[in-house]
Design a protein around this motif. Structure first.
Motif, short mmCIF file in Angstrom:
data_model
loop_
_atom_site.label_atom_id
_atom_site.label_comp_id
_atom_site.label_asym_id
_atom_site.label_seq_id
_atom_site.Cartn_x
_atom_site.Cartn_y
_atom_site.Cartn_z
N MET A 56 -9.11 3.24 -1.12
CA MET A 56 -8.37 2.00 -1.25
C MET A 56 -7.92 1.55 0.13
N PRO A 57 -8.46 0.46 0.69
CA PRO A 57 -8.05 0.01 2.03
C PRO A 57 -6.59 -0.39 2.03
N ALA A 58 -5.83 0.19 2.96
CA ALA A 58 -4.42 -0.14 3.12
C ALA A 58 -4.14 -0.40 4.59
N TYR A 59 -3.16 -1.26 4.84
CA TYR A 59 -2.91 -1.71 6.20
C TYR A 59 -1.41 -1.66 6.49
N ALA A 60 -1.10 -1.44 7.77
CA ALA A 60 0.28 -1.47 8.25
C ALA A 60 0.42 -2.63 9.23
N VAL A 61 1.25 -3.61 8.88
CA VAL A 61 1.45 -4.80 9.69
C VAL A 61 2.83 -4.71 10.35
N PHE A 62 2.88 -4.71 11.68
CA PHE A 62 4.16 -4.68 12.39
C PHE A 62 4.79 -6.08 12.34
N LEU A 63 6.12 -6.10 12.10
CA LEU A 63 6.84 -7.36 11.91
C LEU A 63 7.96 -7.48 12.94
N ASN A 64 8.29 -8.73 13.27
CA ASN A 64 9.45 -8.97 14.13
C ASN A 64 10.76 -8.87 13.35
N ASP A 65 10.69 -9.12 12.06
CA ASP A 65 11.86 -9.08 11.19
C ASP A 65 11.42 -8.51 9.85
N LEU A 66 12.34 -7.86 9.18
CA LEU A 66 11.99 -7.19 7.94
C LEU A 66 11.41 -8.14 6.90
N GLN A 67 11.89 -9.38 6.89
CA GLN A 67 11.44 -10.34 5.89
C GLN A 67 10.46 -11.37 6.47
N GLN A 68 9.89 -11.09 7.61
CA GLN A 68 8.93 -12.02 8.21
C GLN A 68 7.71 -12.17 7.31
N PRO A 69 7.30 -13.40 7.01
CA PRO A 69 6.11 -13.59 6.17
C PRO A 69 4.86 -13.04 6.84
N VAL A 70 3.97 -12.45 6.03
CA VAL A 70 2.71 -11.89 6.52
C VAL A 70 1.62 -12.96 6.39
N THR A 71 0.86 -13.16 7.47
CA THR A 71 -0.23 -14.14 7.47
C THR A 71 -1.56 -13.42 7.52
N GLY B 43 -5.50 0.11 10.08
CA GLY B 43 -5.68 0.69 8.76
C GLY B 43 -4.86 1.97 8.60
N ILE B 44 -4.41 2.21 7.37
CA ILE B 44 -3.63 3.40 7.06
C ILE B 44 -4.59 4.49 6.62
N LEU B 45 -4.56 5.62 7.34
CA LEU B 45 -5.42 6.74 7.00
C LEU B 45 -4.83 7.57 5.86
N LYS B 46 -3.52 7.66 5.84
CA LYS B 46 -2.88 8.46 4.81
C LYS B 46 -1.49 7.89 4.56
N LEU B 47 -1.11 7.84 3.28
CA LEU B 47 0.19 7.28 2.89
C LEU B 47 0.87 8.23 1.92
N THR C 145 5.80 8.36 4.65
CA THR C 145 5.12 8.50 5.93
C THR C 145 3.76 7.84 5.85
N ILE C 146 3.30 7.34 7.00
CA ILE C 146 1.94 6.83 7.09
C ILE C 146 1.28 7.49 8.29
N GLU C 147 -0.02 7.68 8.15
CA GLU C 147 -0.81 8.23 9.25
C GLU C 147 -1.83 7.17 9.66
N VAL C 148 -1.82 6.80 10.94
CA VAL C 148 -2.72 5.76 11.45
C VAL C 148 -3.47 6.30 12.66
N LYS C 149 -4.53 5.61 13.00
CA LYS C 149 -5.25 5.97 14.23
C LYS C 149 -4.36 5.62 15.41
N SER C 150 -4.18 6.58 16.33
CA SER C 150 -3.21 6.40 17.40
C SER C 150 -3.70 5.39 18.43
#
Length: 831
Positions: A1-16, A25-29, A42-47
């Motif tokens: 299941m493809p999963a992604y981690a999007v860094f935000l400037n604010d907790l409620q910032q809309p995702v585009t 991509g998230i390797l492990k969640l 925890t999430i594991e991502v490619k460094s």
């Protein structure tokens, strides 16, 4: 299941879509949701190297099979809980699925929920600085309007001023409250939305204020709300809208409004200050009276209450899942009976004055037929307060001011009883005369008559002094320590288990200060108070209006018709805020006989009810399901799962208590779901509304309820000896029995002169003095010493207010839980 981690400037910032395209991509969640605690994971991502440390501390986690935003499902918004751990080409990031101010948000939610209970005072939320974001406002005609609907018509706010709200006699606006910190909010609305702002002020709408992470007001999350009071022109066509964030329309006096997500129909008390609480952290104390838990949404971070047993929906997971992963444990044995004891200690006190003039007038009438004390003496000898005679008992009383009207009169002439015998004789005197025939001149002579005796009576009049008592004030100060102890029993309908059922004792709840209010102390004479200080007098809270104030009462006298006088005591330089202590009248000899006292017992029953429902959820069941089956299950749901029970399969339903999502790695994506079914019997009766009070809302009773088709919850032997039968919520019925009330002194009647004064005699009134006066005259003695030897005295016997030790009164509450939720059937198959 493809999963992604999007860094935000604010907790409620809309995702585009662009942000998703550049996301890693998230390797492990690993995501863990557990009832009553913030979600973590925890999430594991490619460094990407150390530059990850320069990224934002906020992330949005999404799953999308196509890589497009419209097909994505949010797994949560989170903040970085600790710095990443690097291992080879991978980085592991610890996450907390709640904002950094999670604890404070819980406090704010608890304060908001309890703000109407007046137990403690209202706390107004302060609008935060939005930073790069913005503040938005939407107007509605109802306080409970949903923000999800309002946000589409929210308008931006150009400026915010938040101040203390103070009502003064010169205020042009009726704020309906006195002084509340940070309650006055001025919103500057841009000129483009001026018409909407003026309309909100004209119709007195509610203002819903939200905070957005960007400049789009529709992206805001509701933060607080208030009542629009006025609107005035600002600079460059803008409008300044004044909002009252503490308007009584937003809360209900005496009860807490049911917040969003709270399935309880009746708005019962959240906490009772007399049971003790931490004013700095009400988040845990606020729900002790409900079978609920705080739920922090891992995506929106909205804080709501979720019922322990009932879910927002029922999710059927079917017969799938990993059979080998199934686990069942029993945390506690169900309880058939919950016990508790509530103890109230306070000092009953009555302080005031009583005018004995009516009693003296009655005694004077009996002594002399006149309401005035009559005497031959100029003054009446009055009691001085020392118990010198058997009729002069002044224990607990002190002499006050006396007002008299004196007059002088004389009695009519009255015989003294003495007589004087006088002997009289009538003589005939013949004067000089000339005989007309002979011309002889006769010399004068006297002819004596026969003597006779006449007896004369003696008369006299007496001066009478009349003393009319217009006022004879006596002050009293009575105090008596009291204690009321109530033992509570809550019966629960539950299945029997191998170990039987336990009787849970919650111990003793010793109530706090019944005569005080948090944040205010009793007024102390001689203490110097300053403007803004608050004190308690007579169970009410007063605020000082002038620096250097030392006195509370201003004592004045009013002259009534007939010359009578009335004592007046008025607060000077103090403003009555109206907030009342739990025991509003210091004179009260009982607490649990009052509505507020029964409310405290109702609160104790709510605590017992919470324990009863928690113990009904004795078994804990968990099972692992494929990701696609159970990914959307969360803590607000009930789940139906199929388990193997010995040689048979059972369908079991229970509330979700934990969810653990596992994605990535060498194993298939999966979700571990943990539920707690009940061991109840499915009983669901309707508790009749025996007594609606400030703690029990009316209207929750089934309209079809009658005495015929509803079972009797309490035994007739219990009901027949009760002080009353009451209902708490829609599932607890209880009977209160209190021992007879011991009243050595009726504090409410001490202001009644005919109660406070046991005896009143006018001794040696003018009638007796006059009698002695004449008796002395008859005996030949000097009667002028009568006023000295027989003075007119006023003998008064006040009620002796002897204080005893602590007067303890016992009581009993027998309660029945009228609902026992359906759950795991230990005998038959399944639910």
């Amino acid at each position: 299941m493809p999963a992604y981690a999007v860094f935000l400037n604010d907790l409620q910032q809309p995702v585009t879509q662009d942000m998703l395209r550049d996301a890693g991509g998230i390797l492990k969640l690993r995501q863990s949701l557990k009832r009553g605690t913030p979600a973590t994971g925890t999430i594991e991502v490619k460094s990407p190297g150390l530059k990850i440390l320069q990224q934002s501390s906020y992330l949005a986690l999404l799953e999308t099979p196509t890589g497009r935003l419209e097909d994505a499902a949010f797994l949560g918004r989170a903040r970085v809980g600790k710095l990443p751990k690097f291992q080879g080409q991978h980085a592991t990031i610890g996450l907390t699925f709640a904002p950094a101010s999670h604890k404070q948000d819980l406090r704010n939610a608890a304060q908001e929920a309890t703000s109407g209970a007046a137990i403690p005072g209202l706390t107004v939320k302060v609008i935060p600085a939005p930073g790069v974001g913005s503040i938005a406002v939407a107007f509605s005609g109802a306080a409970g309007a949903a923000w999800s609907v309002l946000r589409t018509r929210a308008v931006p706010v150009a400026g915010v001023i938040q101040q203390d709200l103070v009502r003064t006699p010169y205020a042009k606006i009726s704020w309906r409250v006195l002084t509340v910190a940070n309650a006055r909010l001025v919103l500057t609305i841009p000129a483009a939305h001026a018409a909407q702002a003026y309309l909100a002020a004209q119709k007195k709408l509610f203002a819903h204020i939200g905070v957005s992470g960007d400049k789009d007001p529709s992206h805001a999350v509701e933060f607080t709300q208030g009542k629009v009071m006025s609107a005035s022109p600002g600079l460059n066509g803008s409008v300044d809208v004044e909002v009252n964030l503490a308007d009584p329309d937003l809360v209900i006096s005496g009860v807490s409004p049911a917040p969003a997500g709270d399935p309880t129909a009746a708005a019962l008390p959240w906490w009772d200050a007399t049971f003790g609480y931490d004013p700095n952290d009400p988040s845990t104390a606020a729900i002790v009276g409900r079978r609920s838990f705080w739920h922090t949404d891992p995506v929106t971070h909205a804080i709501t209450l979720e019922d322990t047993i009932v879910g927002r929906r029922v999710v059927d997971l079917g017969g799938g899942g990993d059979e080998t992963s199934f686990e069942i444990t029993f945390d506690e044995t169900p309880a058939r009976r919950i016990r508790a004891r509530v103890v109230a200690d306070w000092t009953q006190r009555a302080v005031g004055g009583v005018d004995l003039a009516p009693v003296i007038a009655t005694a004077a009438v009996q002594a002399g037929g006149s309401p005035a004390v009559q005497s031959m003496a100029e003054k009446v000898a009055e009691p001085q307060g020392d118990p010198k005679l058997e009729f002069r008992m002044w224990n607990g009383f002190s002499r006050g001011k006396t007002s008299v009207r004196a007059s002088l009169s004389r009695t009519p002439q009255m015989p003294t009883g003495r007589t004087i015998a006088v002997e009289y004789r009538y003589d005939t005197l013949y004067p000089v005369s000339k005989d007309p025939l002979t011309g002889e001149v006769r010399q004068p002579y006297q002819q004596q008559g026969q003597p006779f005796t006449v007896v004369h009576s003696e008369y006299c009049a007496v001066n009478v002094f009349r003393t009319q008592y217009n006022a004879f004030w006596v002050t009293y100060d009575y105090s008596q320590q009291r204690r009321e102890v109530v033992d509570l029993i809550l019966d629960v309908d539950v299945q029997d288990t191998l170990l039987g059922t336990e009787e849970v004792d919650l111990g003793t709840f010793t109530l706090g200060d019944l005569l005080g209010v948090p944040g205010a102390d009793p007024f102390q004479p001689g203490t110097v108070y300053h403007k803004g200080d608050r004190v308690i007098v007579g169970g009410r809270v007063y605020e000082c209006l002038r620096d250097g104030t030392q006195f509370f009462w201003r004592v004045t006298w009013t002259v009534l018709s007939g010359g009578r006088m009335r004592l007046n005591q008025d607060p000077v330089d103090w403003l009555d805020l109206g907030t009342l202590a739990p025991l509003r009248d210091y004179r009260s000899p009982t607490f649990f006989d009052t509505a507020r006292g029964r409310g405290a017992l109702s609160h104790a029953l709510m605590r017992m009810r919470r324990v009863a429902y928690a113990r009904l959820q004795a078994p804990t069941l968990s099972k692992v399901y494929p990701w696609s089956v159970a990914r959307d299950v969360d803590l607000r749901d009930e789940v139906t799962m199929t388990i193997r029970d010995g040689d048979v399969r059972k369908v079991v339903q229970g509330k979700v208590t934990a969810v653990e999502r596992m994605l990535g790695g060498n194993e298939p994506a999966k979700v571990k779901v943990t539920i707690q079914p009940c061991l109840g019997t499915g009983r669901d009766d309707v508790a009749p509304a025996h007594a609606a009070s400030q703690y029990v809302q009316a209207g929750y009773v089934d309209p079809t309820y009658t005495k015929v088709n509803t079972p009797a919850y309490l035994a007739p032997s219990v009901v027949s000896d009760t002080s009353g039968i009451y209902s708490t919520g829609d599932d607890v019925e209880w009977a209160l029995t209190l021992d007879p009330l011991v009243l050595p002194i009726d504090a409410y009647r001490l202001s009644d002169p005919f109660y406070s004064c046991l005896e009143c005699f006018v001794r040696n009134s003018v009638g007796l003095q006059i009698g002695e006066f004449f008796a002395r005259m008859v005996a030949g003695r000097d009667p002028r010493g009568v006023p000295r030897d027989m003075p007119t005295t006023l003998d008064i016997a006040m009620r002796p207010m002897f204080q005893t030790g602590v007067l303890q009164r016992s009581g009993r509450v027998h309660a029945q839980l009228t609902k026992s939720p359906k759950g795991l059937d230990l005998q038959a198959a399944g639910f």
